[in-house]
Write an enzyme that holds these catalytic residues in place. Structure first.
Site, PDB file in Angstrom:
ATOM      1  CB  THR A 241      26.847   3.205  28.485  1.00  0.00           C
ATOM      2  OG1 THR A 241      25.398   3.571  28.265  1.00  0.00           O
ATOM      3  CG2 THR A 241      26.957   1.964  27.563  1.00  0.00           C
ATOM      4  CD  GLN A 263      22.764   1.895  25.327  1.00  0.00           C
ATOM      5  OE1 GLN A 263      23.588   2.743  26.153  1.00  0.00           O
ATOM      6  NE2 GLN A 263      22.444   2.434  24.052  1.00  0.00           N
ATOM      7  CG  HIS A 266      28.120   2.982  24.143  1.00  0.00           C
ATOM      8  ND1 HIS A 266      28.517   4.377  23.836  1.00  0.00           N
ATOM      9  CD2 HIS A 266      26.632   3.134  24.121  1.00  0.00           C
ATOM     10  CE1 HIS A 266      27.477   5.018  23.576  1.00  0.00           C
ATOM     11  NE2 HIS A 266      26.579   4.120  23.636  1.00  0.00           N
ATOM     12  CD  GLU A 420      20.160  27.543  67.563  1.00  0.00           C
ATOM     13  OE1 GLU A 420      20.732  28.608  67.114  1.00  0.00           O
ATOM     14  OE2 GLU A 420      19.393  26.916  66.996  1.00  0.00           O
TER      15      GLU A 420
END
Length: 435
Positions: A241, A263, A266, A420
């Site tokens: 994270t 954070q 984590h 084509e």
């Protein structure tokens, strides 16, 4: 404790910024060989391989690989009242916000009898991975299941590693969250083997293959998702994270430091980045970081994260430079805490989720904002989005032309087909008009 990157007086190019952003060293390819062996083992030996892998890597052999529905019901009944109320509210909020992600069908009339319809069809069956390593994430059950249900997915299989603390059972709060959402197909399995089981199925426990696998996990889970991609769809290869905060001297240093630590909690490889125009403010945040990091429960983990090469305080000349740095970084979570936050937001193009102002911390988004917390990491927000109802929807075009409408464009088709060197394409149209 945390490094400083001083970019004042510099005007790096986009390519130079990409080299300057701090990143953890996480090479998914180093786990590929091991993940492939685990997947192959599950494909050849089924549930026996899953049981052995649980004993080796998770919380011991699963009490029952397919979790009985009665166990899920018991887990719902055993939820603590405050946890159940919080999960119920999270479900309601995410469901409400996710409803806005479902596109409406459209009809385009290109002429008389010439219609192209755009419709969105849900996949039939999905597999949702809920990790169980350093922390347990019932909130991830909500974030994965709700968008799948909102999209109209009819068949959902959820997997999560067995927990040693709970005798080889899936964590009871994860089971409770699944039960609140009406998910009854739950398996006690984790890691690369679980990803392989979802992708290829396991006959001896009645696990049918899925069409999309979502949810975060460790490097082996990420490697496994890379390996099965093509056999099944995936959301992303989730990494550690990350949070990036753009702040000026008007922000509260305590709030910023607390959010960076939240954070870093984590994982040791989690990234915490502050980008600011104010050296004095950066100093204030550094002091607050020391206090928060020392006092929090997972202090050792936080200090490793903040001291790693992936975390930094970045000094820039102005907020325009801050926005450019953030876009080069492509953060999972971006907080904007400046005096004119809307002006900065207007300059931001790449972020998984954006949190505006002092009272919209990432923790809010993790649980009760109504947004989804399964977001791209490692700079992937520069080209991809977080999890949503659209993850489980397939856009399809339905073409309805009558004879007159086809005849009106037959000459154009003839010209392009022959240009084509694909004359049979033109002949397929001409056959309808006796040419």
């Amino acid at each position: 404790m945390i490094q400083t990157i001083d970019l004042r007086g510099q005007t790096p190019s986009r390519a130079q910024l990409l080299d300057l952003v701090p990143r953890a060293v996480t090479d998914v390819s180093v786990a590929t060989e091991a993940a492939e062996a685990l997947i192959d083992d599950v494909r050849s030996r089924g549930v026996a391989a899953l049981r052995e892998q649980a004993e080796r890597f998770d919380g011991g052999e699963a009490a029952s690989v397919r979790v009985p529905e009665s166990e899920i019901a018991d887990a719902v009944a055993a939820l603590a009242p405050d946890v159940r109320a919080a999960l119920d509210e999270a479900i309601d909020r995410v469901r409400s916000a996710t409803a806005a992600q479902i596109p409406a069908g459209q009809l385009t009339q290109l002429g008389d009898g010439a219609v192209v319809e755009q419709r969105w069809q849900p996949v039939d069956r999905v597999g949702l991975y809920v990790p169980g390593g350093k922390a347990v994430y019932p909130s991830s059950v909500v974030m994965n299941v709700v968008p799948a249900q909102s999209a109209g997915v009819q068949s959902i299989a959820l997997v999560s590693p067995p927990q040693r603390e709970f005798g080889g059972h899936v964590h009871p709060v994860i089971l409770g969250a699944a039960g609140l959402l009406g998910v009854t197909e739950v398996y006690a399995m984790g890691g690369a083997g679980a990803i392989g089981a979802l992708a290829y199925g396991v006959d001896d426990i009645g696990l049918e293959p899925v069409q999309i696998i979502t949810g975060p996990g460790n490097v082996y889970v990420a490697a496994a998702k890379r390996l099965v991609r093509g056999r099944t769809g995936i959301d992303s290869e989730a990494g550690p994270t990350e949070i990036l905060i753009i702040a000026d001297e008007t922000a509260d240093a305590r709030y910023v430091a607390a959010d960076l630590v939240s954070q870093a909690e984590h994982d040791e490889l989690a990234a915490a980045v502050l980008v600011t125009t104010s050296p004095a403010f950066a100093g204030e945040v550094r002091v607050e970081l020391e206090g928060f990091a020392a006092a929090t429960l997972h202090s050792e983990r936080v200090l490793v994260s903040l001291g790693g090469q992936q975390s930094a305080i970045v000094l820039v000349d102005d907020l325009a430079a801050a926005a450019r740095f953030s876009d080069a970084y492509g953060p999972e979570h971006l907080e904007i805490q400046v005096s004119d936050s809307e002006a900065v937001l207007a300059s931001i193009h790449s972020a998984g989720a954006i949190f505006m102002g002092s009272y919209s911390p990432v923790s809010l988004g993790d649980y009760l904002a109504g947004s989804n917390h399964v977001l791209p990491t490692g700079g992937q927000s520069r080209f991809s989005s977080g999890l949503g109802a659209y993850t489980f929807l397939k856009p399809q075009q339905v073409i309805r032309y009558d004879k007159a409408a086809l005849e009106a464009v037959a000459g154009r088709i003839h010209a392009l087909a022959h240009s084509e060197n694909l004359p049979a394409h033109a002949e397929a149209v001409e056959a309808r008009f006796g040419h």
